[in-house]
Design a protein around this motif. Sequence first.
Motif, short mmCIF file in Angstrom:
data_model
loop_
_atom_site.label_atom_id
_atom_site.label_comp_id
_atom_site.label_asym_id
_atom_site.label_seq_id
_atom_site.Cartn_x
_atom_site.Cartn_y
_atom_site.Cartn_z
N MET A 177 0.81 -1.21 0.00
CA MET A 177 0.00 0.00 0.00
C MET A 177 0.85 1.26 0.00
O MET A 177 0.49 2.27 -0.60
N ALA A 209 -5.50 1.83 -4.89
CA ALA A 209 -5.13 2.29 -3.55
C ALA A 209 -6.35 2.37 -2.63
O ALA A 209 -6.29 1.97 -1.47
N LEU A 213 -6.43 -0.16 0.31
CA LEU A 213 -6.34 0.35 1.68
C LEU A 213 -7.47 -0.21 2.53
O LEU A 213 -7.26 -0.59 3.69
#
Length: 277
Positions: A177, A209, A213
């Motif tokens: 990440m 992302a 996440l």
Amino acid sequence: MNSTFTPPSNASLLTITASDQQMLSTTVFGLLCGGTLILLLGLVVFLKFAAPSSLYGYKNTLLCMLLILRASHYAAAAVDTIMGSITSKFARYFLLSATECLYLWFMWVRSQDIIGLHASKSVIRFALTVLVLTILDSLTSALVVFLPLSPDASSLCVNVTTALGGLGLCVVDCVLMYACLQQILEKTQEITESKGQDARGARYLPILAKYGLASTLSSMASLVFYSAYTVLQMNPQLGNSGLSSLMDLAANVAMFFIGLCLVAQKVKLVMAWRDLD
């Protein structure tokens, strides 16, 4: 007539009967299994109509296999809650270990190009080392049930190795990440200016992302809940409490959200690809 009211102790408030725990766990695992199968079916149908040429692609195949393993793990967990035999425990923890290993590999394959751009060779070696050790740890946790240990000792070993595997999973997730977020900081402002493949990269990376996440946070939440479950299992008074069962179920619900995030990510990526075409 005089009577004295004695409030229940904290321990009694936390304790539920074994049959209630079994019913709750079996129901939740069944719902999670059904929900995962719905995600799998929805993903296949979506790809069949939205991107048929990519249905049998490598990453899509890995994602489908991941969902199949996750659903199988929930089914095995429901059976183990009822039976509690060595065979059912082995099936439960073997499927959990296989799911963790495949998830780690999928995460690495998904982001290896980005991490190669933004991470040093030492960081990449570190991440790969953690990945391999986590996979070995995950496989070990399934074999513990065959060791000549007491049920409590065997359960403790499984819980500890599973928690360590979850920690390794989060470490690899965070490294991946970090690389994705670094790439987004460089590319997000170029979306409207880029053409061709650059425009694709600028659109895809924020999606990777955002949902990556979310899946990482779900992994961390699962680790926190499972660590709490392990600690409670080490306490003779709380090991059989309702709180212990709830921590175990919460960890598995968090695992379900990992699959949900990855399926949502795939849908968004396909939609972005279709918009650019």
